[in-house]
Design a protein around this motif. Structure first.
Motif, short mmCIF file in Angstrom:
data_model
loop_
_atom_site.label_atom_id
_atom_site.label_comp_id
_atom_site.label_asym_id
_atom_site.label_seq_id
_atom_site.Cartn_x
_atom_site.Cartn_y
_atom_site.Cartn_z
N GLU A 80 0.82 -1.20 0.00
CA GLU A 80 0.00 0.00 0.00
C GLU A 80 0.86 1.27 0.00
O GLU A 80 0.48 2.29 -0.57
N LEU A 81 2.01 1.19 0.64
CA LEU A 81 2.93 2.33 0.64
C LEU A 81 3.36 2.66 -0.79
O LEU A 81 3.38 3.83 -1.19
N GLN A 82 3.69 1.63 -1.57
CA GLN A 82 4.11 1.85 -2.95
C GLN A 82 2.98 2.45 -3.78
O GLN A 82 3.21 3.35 -4.60
N ARG A 83 1.75 1.98 -3.57
CA ARG A 83 0.60 2.54 -4.29
C ARG A 83 0.38 4.00 -3.90
O ARG A 83 0.08 4.85 -4.74
N THR A 84 0.52 4.28 -2.62
CA THR A 84 0.33 5.65 -2.13
C THR A 84 1.38 6.59 -2.70
O THR A 84 1.07 7.73 -3.07
N LEU A 85 2.60 6.12 -2.78
CA LEU A 85 3.67 6.95 -3.34
C LEU A 85 3.39 7.33 -4.79
O LEU A 85 3.77 8.42 -5.24
N GLN A 86 2.69 6.46 -5.50
CA GLN A 86 2.40 6.72 -6.91
C GLN A 86 1.44 7.90 -7.10
O GLN A 86 1.61 8.70 -8.01
N TRP A 87 0.41 7.99 -6.22
CA TRP A 87 -0.53 9.11 -6.39
C TRP A 87 -0.18 10.32 -5.53
O TRP A 87 -0.50 11.45 -5.88
N LEU A 88 0.48 10.10 -4.41
CA LEU A 88 0.84 11.22 -3.55
C LEU A 88 2.11 11.92 -4.05
O LEU A 88 2.24 13.14 -3.89
#
Length: 279
Positions: free
Chosen positions: A71-79
């Motif tokens: 989830e951290l990697q996914r969040t980094l993509q949009w944030l």
């Protein structure tokens, strides 16, 4: 971290006020994996300020570390933060209690001197099984129900505040609206107030809560038995066109039946309230 940096850390649920600094710090404990209102708030902030993500990887429970990493990697993509900074100090109990007062402000006030005692008891019973601090309070309404069986007003207050907190962060998949089929808003939550509740200043009745993506807000609506019946007809992944839903509604056996035109208006109200939508 320094005191000046601490002042730049955003607390969630967010009160809408930004510090004056050009850089804003957000924590993984508040933002990783979130959707709905909180994600949109972050995207809006990102358009105005530089975002730094503070991580607490070494403190994440091992039971969810794998999911956290994904989830951290996914969040980094949009944030897309300007920097990611690992934090080495973290007082779980202190931070989770701060989160409690932000999620349950009216409950905290109502409990008064008992608030600290009950929170301590709850924290002793509940293992931290998520990386989000807010998730740690997801069983608090049940905990309060067990403690105060006869205090329905308090129980319903806790449920009311938790619904708002839960809806704020959930990643809902909203229908694209291209189909004639109707579906219930995937974010729909309901709460029946057994009597007038002075703590939340609402009269008795059935209330619905949805995250409205266009308005970027959580919308609450009091519904009647006819609107509730229409929602029931669409529950369980059942899909009808407006005309099919109208036909099913006319078969409903209610004490005061609606006419076809009245049912049609009820469907229009649910659509306008975003409680149901086109798939």
């Amino acid at each position: 971290m320094s005191k000046s940096n601490d002042l730049n850390i955003l607390s969630f649920p967010w009160n809408g006020i930004l510090p004056e600094s050009a850089q804003i710090i957000v924590r993984d404990l508040d933002v990783v994996g979130v959707g709905a209102l909180r994600q949109q708030q972050l995207l809006n902030i990102k358009a105005e300020r530089e975002i730094i993500l503070q991580t607490h990887s070494t403190f994440i429970p091992s039971s969810v570390r794998g999911i956290y990493d994904e989830e951290l990697q996914r969040t980094l993509q949009w944030l897309t933060p300007s920097r990611v900074v690992a934090e080495s100090k973290f007082n779980f109990e202190e931070e989770v209690l701060k989160t409690f007062t932000r999620i349950f402000p009216k409950t905290h006030h109502q409990l008064g001197v008992m608030s600290s005692k009950l929170c301590a008891e709850y924290l002793k019973e509940m293992e931290w099984s998520s990386w989000l601090l807010q998730d740690h309070w997801r069983y608090f309404s049940g905990f309060i129900r067990q403690k105060y069986l006869n205090k329905q007003t308090l129980i319903e207050l806790v449920q009311w505040e938790w619904i708002h907190a839960w809806l704020e962060i959930q990643p809902f998949e909203v229908a694209n609206g291209s189909s004639k089929q109707l579906v219930v808003n995937p974010s729909l939550q309901t709460l029946n107030l057994s009597h007038d509740n002075e703590l939340i200043q609402r009269s008795s009745g059935l209330y619905t809560f949805v995250y409205n993506q266009e308005l970027v807000k959580i919308v609450e609506t009091k519904i009647d038995i006819y609107e509730a019946a229409l929602l029931d007809l669409l529950m369980g992944d059942r899909e009808y066109t407006e005309e099919q839903l109208l036909e099913m509604a006319l078969l409903e056996k209610l004490s005061s039946p609606c006419t076809q035109d009245q049912w049609r208006k009820k469907i229009e109200v649910l659509l306008a309230s975003n409680l149901i939508m086109h798939a």
